[in-house]
Design an enzyme around this catalytic site. Sequence first.
Site, PDB file in Angstrom:
ATOM      1  N   GLU A  46      22.323  -0.385 -12.069  1.00 24.80           N
ATOM      2  CA  GLU A  46      23.171  -2.037 -11.450  1.00 24.80           C
ATOM      3  C   GLU A  46      22.200  -3.116 -12.397  1.00 24.80           C
ATOM      4  O   GLU A  46      21.201  -3.172 -12.545  1.00 24.80           O
ATOM      5  CB  GLU A  46      22.794  -1.980 -10.281  1.00 24.80           C
ATOM      6  CG  GLU A  46      21.423  -2.053  -9.731  1.00 24.80           C
ATOM      7  CD  GLU A  46      21.411  -2.051  -8.076  1.00 24.80           C
ATOM      8  OE1 GLU A  46      21.781  -3.677  -7.874  1.00 24.80           O
ATOM      9  OE2 GLU A  46      20.951  -0.891  -7.440  1.00 24.80           O
ATOM     10  N   CYS A  94      37.623   9.122 -19.649  1.00 28.68           N
ATOM     11  CA  CYS A  94      38.876   8.559 -20.600  1.00 28.68           C
ATOM     12  C   CYS A  94      39.463   7.447 -19.785  1.00 28.68           C
ATOM     13  O   CYS A  94      39.936   7.066 -21.243  1.00 28.68           O
ATOM     14  CB  CYS A  94      38.785   9.550 -21.418  1.00 28.68           C
ATOM     15  SG  CYS A  94      37.475  10.396 -22.155  1.00 28.68           S
TER      16      CYS A  94
END
Length: 369
Positions: free
Chosen positions: A100, A126
């Site tokens: 984060e 993906c």
Amino acid sequence: MLTMNYRNVCVEAFGYVVPQTVVTSEEIEQRLQPVYQRLKLPTGRLELMTGIRQRRFWPADTMVGDISAVSCDLALDVADADRNKVGLLVHASVCRDYLEPATACKVHRRLNLPKSCLTYDVSNACLGILNGILQAASMIELGHISSALVVGTENGRSLVDNTIDMLNTNDLLTRKSIKQSIASLTIGSASCAVLLTDRSISRTGNQLVNWCATADTQHHDLCESVRDQAGLMQPLMDTDSEMLMQRGVATGKLTFERFLEQTEWTREHIDHTFCHQVGAAHRKLFLDSIEMDPNKDFVTYPTLGNTGSAALPITLAKAVEQDRLKAGDRIALLGIGSGINCVILGVRWTEGRVAGREMDRVDTLMAVC
């Protein structure tokens, strides 16, 4: 299985960045000589098995958010788009700068986007960029925003380096067990941004027609990384490539049949397909299973490898750049990701706008501080 039709969403432009540093499959096998010699493996097998001649890598210390900002900037510039109208920014690659904050926050700042722009990360192996496109398209269709950027940057160097080190030092490996790591050696690096707009402000008119998605999560354990632990960002993957390919193709076939029903397209209607760029065996099996002509399919895996979430959109961008598409073409984007998830999108093509760049490092003077 989920589906949705669109009337007001356009795929406006692409921006992409690829590294300048090229690494061939032959070079990787040279680094693998300790395990190759111990197991008596013939050189050339990596390219022979995958069809991948080379891939590209950024430096190991590359911050993907910096590269993503360049890709977005290229897309905005080539589209001559007003960045003050961008209402959503999604950073959607597997790779990120930190646990984060969201990598999208850095990209938002680098681009100097408005404070009203919704900004966050999406991750789905993906399929990240395709999932981001679906979220952005739904917001545009509902009239909540008029344009959106979806971007992803993958840096495969660490995964490949760690895999090579593990293979060379693990004395328990056999000819059979080493196959679990082949997929990791196909990974490359690339970045791609997609600009979506409402048709009322679109200059290209490339209409996003439909999407169809399937989640076949009973097979979620066929491709797994090491456990995600804060402070330990040293990726390794364990992949049952053969089973993942079989199950993924089966999920893709199921989704494709539903996609044809929803769009009321036939196979003959589809002028071009773009698949996730896994390798030669996966491409052949998938196209055979859905009965699509391989001559309609465009690939980048031989020279870029598998670039994760960036693979499918950058392949479409490369085809546009090479004038492979013409006005009126119908396009099917065929995404399959570990998990197993499948997303297929249909696009009616009109005009392409693409800007690309090769670079190894971002010039900090380009970025907003």
